[in-house]
Write an enzyme that holds these catalytic residues in place. Structure first.
Site, PDB file in Angstrom:
ATOM      1  N   GLY A 208       0.278   1.874   4.669  1.00  0.00           N
ATOM      2  CA  GLY A 208       1.520   2.616   4.907  1.00  0.00           C
ATOM      3  C   GLY A 208       2.469   1.836   5.788  1.00  0.00           C
ATOM      4  CG  ASN A 209       6.381   2.199   5.619  1.00  0.00           C
ATOM      5  OD1 ASN A 209       7.054   3.054   6.172  1.00  0.00           O
ATOM      6  ND2 ASN A 209       6.274   2.118   4.299  1.00  0.00           N
ATOM      7  NE  ARG A 210       6.091   1.468  14.148  1.00  0.00           N
ATOM      8  CZ  ARG A 210       6.917   0.791  14.932  1.00  0.00           C
ATOM      9  NH1 ARG A 210       7.053  -0.500  14.793  1.00  0.00           N
ATOM     10  NH2 ARG A 210       7.613   1.415  15.856  1.00  0.00           N
ATOM     11  CB  SER A 211       9.458   4.971   7.146  1.00  0.00           C
ATOM     12  OG  SER A 211      10.435   5.940   6.856  1.00  0.00           O
TER      13      SER A 211
END
Ligand code: CTP
Length: 402
Positions: A208-211
């Site tokens: 995933g990513n931090r958005s």
């Protein structure tokens, strides 16, 4: 367009209910947003909060009497100079008086002596809220164009729970701003994507990513407030703003399918989501066990949704991309503007303090194919959303004239 409250004159009417204490927070938020707040309290309100509290926070002292010696006609001054009148909280009695056209105190007289829009925020016990007389008065007021900020469900003053609790102050202020905002996107269909995609590795793990989705959700809320019909494709549906059609997705592939369908009829597409560029080529059916050793996860590319939209762009459609960068922001943004064939590219340096992922604030530069870059210095994500939509509106105006 950015922050319709800045410089506006708001008459804040407070009536006698326990929720009167929350009017203090509404007042504070209106002042922070740059509004001039003239508070008016009824006799009942003074039993719940002190005039001094509101006078200290507002732009001018509280008024509560029609017979103020300094001003023989305070209701006409207040009513005629207001850009909007907000009644918070509004008791059942205020609704009845206002619906009947009574003017028995300064607040009800001011409500009759104005052509400004009126926003009422009812708060009362569930039994009162549901009473046919109260609902009939509300229906009358709505039919006259009065904006009603619906109460919420929750714990009430008596300790019981039910419908009738005053709406959250942030929501009230947002709805007041909405009333003051010209619907410059009316008639447009706007598609916004938000959040970070999650690419499964096995049933319990993902890449995933931090958005957080906050910027995209602010964009969807602002577009709806500005009159557009909004579809929001998001990985964080729980915090989606009201008044928009929400499509919940998890992966880049799901987002691709949802966006491809909604983009067919969208006049404006804003790709604020952080879409994974790569995903595991194989997703393990069962949890990968530690005992099996360090796994080798082979990745494969996802579809670049925005680039695909750029290739298929219809005449009259406006495409907006985002670019999250940590180096060479300007050069990378200019390159993406061309490579993805978008009309606007919103670039943020996510390595900067308080910018981008997970923060409440953002700082961006809006690049356009046909105009000079517009820097938006560190501000709320809501203000960035309005700045992006201002650029969209300007671009559409320019391209319709060219
Ligand atoms: N985007 C997309 N589909 C992808 C990847 C990105 O639609 N598979 C969109 C994003 O929503 C954003 C824009 O493309 O609007 C730019 O995303 P960004 O991650 O900044 O750039 P990338 O194209 O992924 O390039 P890089 O990661 O090399 O910076």
């Amino acid at each position: 367009m950015t922050n319709a409250l800045a410089g506006s004159r708001v008459v804040l009417g407070v009536t006698g209910g326990i929720a009167a204490y929350k009017a203090v927070e509404v007042c504070r938020r209106l002042i922070i947003a740059g509004a001039h707040v003239a508070p008016v309290m009824t006799a009942g309100a003074s039993r719940f909060i002190g005039e001094t509290t509101l006078s200290a926070l507002a732009s001018e002292p509280v008024q509560s009497s029609l017979w103020d010696e300094d001003s023989p006609i305070p209701h006409t001054r207040l009513g005629q100079t207001a850009d909007v009148i907000v009644v918070c909280p509004a008791t059942a009695r205020l609704l009845a008086d206002y619906a009947a056209g009574r003017s028995n105190d300064l607040l009800t007289a001011t409500l009759l002596a104005t052509r400004a829009p009126v926003v009422i925020c009812p708060a009362m016990h569930t039994e009162m809220w549901e009473h046919p007389a109260v609902q009939a008065n509300l229906a009358t007021l709505r039919s006259r164009g009065v904006h009603v900020v619906e109460p919420e469900s929750g714990r009430l003053a008596g300790g019981d729970s039910g419908h009738g609790r005053l709406a959250d102050p942030a929501r009230i202020v947002a709805e007041v701003a909405a009333v003051l905002t010209a619907p410059d996107l009316a008639g447009l269909s706007v598609l916004v994507t938000a959040g970070g995609t999650r690419e499964p590795i096995d049933p319990v793990r993902f890449i995933g990513n931090r958005s957080s989705g906050k910027q995209g959700h602010c964009l969807a809320a602002a577009a709806a407030r500005r009159g557009a019909t909004v579809t929001l494709v998001t990985t964080a549906p729980g915090s989606a703003p009201p008044g928009v059609a929400v499509v919940a997705v998890n992966t880049a592939a799901e987002m691709h399918i949802a966006v491809a369908a909604a983009a067919l009829t969208a006049d404006v597409v804003v790709m604020a989501a952080a879409v994974a560029d790569f995903r595991p080529a194989l997703v393990a059916g069962d949890k990968i066990k530690k005992s099996a050793g360090v796994p080798e996860i082979r990745l494969e590319p996802t579809v670049d949704i925005l680039a695909e939209l750029g290739r298929a762009k219809r005449h009259g459609q406006t495409l907006v991309g985002f670019a999250a960068e940590t180096t060479d922001v300007a050069a990378n943004a200019e390159a993406k503007l061309g490579a993805k064939q978008v009309d606007l590219l919103v670039a943020n340096d996510v390595s900067a303090e308080a910018v981008g992922f997970e923060h409440e604030t953002n700082a961006v530069v809006i690049y356009a194919r046909d105009a000079a870059p517009v820097p938006v210095t560190l501000t709320s994500k809501a203000a960035v959303a309005d700045a992006v939509l201002d650029a969209v509106a300007a671009h559409r105006l320019q391209s319709s004239g060219s």
